[in-house]
Scaffold this motif. Sequence first.
Motif, PDB file in Angstrom:
ATOM      1  N   THR A  39      25.963  42.374  41.409  1.00 41.18           N
ATOM      2  CA  THR A  39      27.152  42.545  42.247  1.00 41.18           C
ATOM      3  C   THR A  39      27.132  43.845  43.018  1.00 41.18           C
ATOM      4  OG1 THR A  39      28.375  43.646  40.493  1.00 41.18           O
ATOM      5  CG2 THR A  39      28.571  41.240  40.616  1.00 41.18           C
ATOM      6  N   GLY A  40      26.290  44.790  42.597  1.00 36.28           N
ATOM      7  CA  GLY A  40      26.256  46.089  43.244  1.00 36.28           C
ATOM      8  C   GLY A  40      27.265  47.062  42.668  1.00 36.28           C
TER       9      GLY A  40
ATOM     10  N   SER B 186      42.910  38.045  43.206  1.00 35.39           N
ATOM     11  CA  SER B 186      42.020  37.274  42.342  1.00 35.39           C
ATOM     12  C   SER B 186      40.618  37.852  42.385  1.00 35.39           C
ATOM     13  CB  SER B 186      41.999  35.811  42.780  1.00 35.39           C
ATOM     14  OG  SER B 186      41.257  35.669  43.975  1.00 35.39           O
ATOM     15  N   LEU B 187      39.912  37.659  41.311  1.00 34.47           N
ATOM     16  CA  LEU B 187      38.523  38.108  41.228  1.00 34.47           C
ATOM     17  C   LEU B 187      37.701  37.454  42.333  1.00 34.47           C
ATOM     18  CD1 LEU B 187      36.251  39.604  39.820  1.00 34.47           C
ATOM     19  CD2 LEU B 187      36.031  37.659  38.268  1.00 34.47           C
ATOM     20  N   TRP B 188      37.981  36.191  42.591  1.00 36.85           N
ATOM     21  CA  TRP B 188      37.242  35.470  43.617  1.00 36.85           C
ATOM     22  C   TRP B 188      37.413  36.140  44.978  1.00 36.85           C
ATOM     23  CZ3 TRP B 188      33.337  32.530  44.233  1.00 36.85           C
ATOM     24  CH2 TRP B 188      33.142  31.845  45.410  1.00 36.85           C
TER      25      TRP B 188
ATOM     26  N   ARG C 294      33.797  41.599  49.047  1.00 38.10           N
ATOM     27  CA  ARG C 294      32.688  42.529  48.836  1.00 38.10           C
ATOM     28  C   ARG C 294      31.362  41.996  49.386  1.00 38.10           C
ATOM     29  NH1 ARG C 294      32.465  46.695  44.605  1.00 38.10           N
ATOM     30  NH2 ARG C 294      30.506  47.698  44.992  1.00 38.10           N
ATOM     31  N   PHE C 295      31.134  40.698  49.254  1.00 41.66           N
ATOM     32  CA  PHE C 295      29.829  40.141  49.603  1.00 41.66           C
ATOM     33  C   PHE C 295      29.799  39.337  50.894  1.00 41.66           C
ATOM     34  CE2 PHE C 295      29.706  40.596  44.967  1.00 41.66           C
ATOM     35  CZ  PHE C 295      28.683  41.512  44.909  1.00 41.66           C
ATOM     36  N   SER C 296      30.927  39.158  51.521  1.00 46.43           N
ATOM     37  CA  SER C 296      30.982  38.360  52.727  1.00 46.43           C
ATOM     38  C   SER C 296      31.206  39.254  53.941  1.00 46.43           C
ATOM     39  CB  SER C 296      32.126  37.352  52.600  1.00 46.43           C
ATOM     40  OG  SER C 296      32.315  36.674  53.817  1.00 46.43           O
ATOM     41  N   SER C 297      30.659  38.833  55.067  1.00 48.60           N
ATOM     42  CA  SER C 297      30.921  39.595  56.282  1.00 48.60           C
ATOM     43  C   SER C 297      32.326  39.311  56.779  1.00 48.60           C
ATOM     44  CB  SER C 297      29.892  39.245  57.358  1.00 48.60           C
ATOM     45  OG  SER C 297      29.922  37.860  57.632  1.00 48.60           O
ATOM     46  N   LYS C 298      32.878  38.153  56.395  1.00 45.53           N
ATOM     47  CA  LYS C 298      34.255  37.800  56.734  1.00 45.53           C
ATOM     48  C   LYS C 298      35.110  37.888  55.479  1.00 45.53           C
ATOM     49  CE  LYS C 298      33.594  34.379  60.359  1.00 45.53           C
ATOM     50  NZ  LYS C 298      33.871  32.984  60.705  1.00 45.53           N
TER      51      LYS C 298
END
Length: 129
Positions: free
Chosen positions: A81-82, A105-107, A113-117
């Motif tokens: 996850t970094g 939410s965690l989601w 964190r991981f999406s550009s959007k």
Amino acid sequence: MSATRYRRFLKLCEEWPRDELKKGRDLGTFLRQRVASAFREGENTQIAEPEKCDQMYESLARINGNIYRQRFPRIRDTSFTGVTVEECRLLLSGSMQTTEDDKKSLWKTMMERFSSKAPEDAPEKPSEK
């Protein structure tokens, strides 16, 4: 021999660190509770399965001695996850209590964190009928 087992487990409990950020939820506290319940009569406790008890002690001693960390060193102290070690420690500490308005939410957090959007900007899927 039971007295020796008891003393070894007591020594292991003394050496095992406590995580003060996880009051009552850390592995050291759990270990101390298990040893206290397993050896209710102290040195006079009769162990039903001495081999299993010895195996458990050896396993815990290897973990406490960082044997596997030395044998299998990590390149970085992060996960896929970094998240850094300090961030992970903070998340697991329980001190990250939030109000209802601040909860996410965690989601959603992971998507941000991981999406550009951001998930709010992503187009919604049409509902299937």
